[in-house]
Design a protein around this motif. Structure first.
Motif, PDB file in Angstrom:
ATOM      1  N   GLY A  76       0.809  -1.214   0.000  1.00  0.00           N
ATOM      2  CA  GLY A  76       0.000   0.000   0.000  1.00  0.00           C
ATOM      3  C   GLY A  76       0.842   1.264   0.000  1.00  0.00           C
ATOM      4  N   ILE A  77       1.866   1.301   0.852  1.00  0.00           N
ATOM      5  CA  ILE A  77       2.720   2.493   0.925  1.00  0.00           C
ATOM      6  C   ILE A  77       3.508   2.673  -0.362  1.00  0.00           C
TER       7      ILE A  77
ATOM      8  N   SER B 133       2.740   1.578  -3.358  1.00  0.00           N
ATOM      9  CA  SER B 133       1.805   1.967  -4.420  1.00  0.00           C
ATOM     10  C   SER B 133       1.433   3.433  -4.307  1.00  0.00           C
ATOM     11  N   LEU B 134       1.223   3.905  -3.073  1.00  0.00           N
ATOM     12  CA  LEU B 134       0.898   5.310  -2.857  1.00  0.00           C
ATOM     13  C   LEU B 134       2.049   6.213  -3.298  1.00  0.00           C
TER      14      LEU B 134
ATOM     15  N   CYS C  32       2.144   6.316  -7.096  1.00  0.00           N
ATOM     16  CA  CYS C  32       1.051   7.140  -7.636  1.00  0.00           C
ATOM     17  C   CYS C  32       1.334   8.626  -7.445  1.00  0.00           C
ATOM     18  N   LEU C  33       1.841   8.995  -6.264  1.00  0.00           N
ATOM     19  CA  LEU C  33       2.165  10.399  -6.010  1.00  0.00           C
ATOM     20  C   LEU C  33       3.282  10.877  -6.934  1.00  0.00           C
TER      21      LEU C  33
END
Length: 198
Positions: A147-148, A150-151, A154-155
């Motif tokens: 999750g981290i 991927s975040l 994306c950012l």
């Protein structure tokens, strides 16, 4: 089939982490043409920083992670100021910078071996909760990792459309033109290395 899906899930989780590392390396390479071989050693150094904060100082994981992130940014800036900037202003060839970066990586790796030893280091933690997705099982830590990462990816993908990243591309093509337009090459180099270190 179950084994294939399990291995695929673990591969995707680990791949997200490798993608973040590759993005940090690629940011420096794409912007300056510097094959930042020392980046691998800096990554290991940041990991040992986290290890020391958690096991030796006793910080909780989240504060240690934030401190390690700041440490990585500062380390990236330090490497730019002390190591890469003289090569840039002397207009050294990419081959010269590559060999110097390889030398820096070897120095950092051997320094870490002297300080922490060559054995494997682990951080003690309670058993992680296992979460099932049909026949695939992942731990809560693996899900947080995915999750981290991927975040972050994306950012970074969104940030590439920002004026700052457009100036990074200009820095890659023509640093002199960037300065003519009133932007500091030194400042932008520091930002790139700070982002890469983070």
């Amino acid at each position: 089939m179950n084994l294939f899906l399990q291995l695929l899930a673990i591969g995707v989780v680990n791949g997200a982490a490798y993608a973040v590392l590759a993005t940090g390396f690629g940011l420096v390479y794409r912007t300056f043409g510097v094959f930042h071989v020392a980046y691998g050693a800096l990554t290991v150094l940041a990991a040992f920083c986290f290890y020391a904060l958690v096991t030796l100082i006793g910080l909780a994981w989240w504060p240690a992670a934030v401190a390690t992130l700041i440490f990585g940014m500062l380390l990236g800036c330090l490497i730019e100021l002390v190591f890469y900037r003289p090569f840039f202003y002397k207009r050294s060839s990419p081959g010269t910078t590559l060999v110097a970066s390889l030398g820096l990586a070897l120095v950092l790796q051997n320094a870490l071996a002297l300080i922490f030893g060559n054995e494997i280091h682990t951080i003690a933690r309670p058993p992680s909760q296992v979460i099932l997705f049909g026949s695939v099982s992942l731990t809560a830590i693996q899900l947080w990792q995915f999750g981290i990462c991927s975040l972050v990816l994306c950012l970074l993908a969104l940030a590439t459309r920002s004026p700052l990243f457009k100036r990074f591309r200009a820095l890659e093509d023509n640093p002199e033109l960037l300065e003519i337009h009133g932007w500091s090459v030194r400042k932008h180099r520091l930002i790139v290395f700070a982002l890469s270190g983070a």
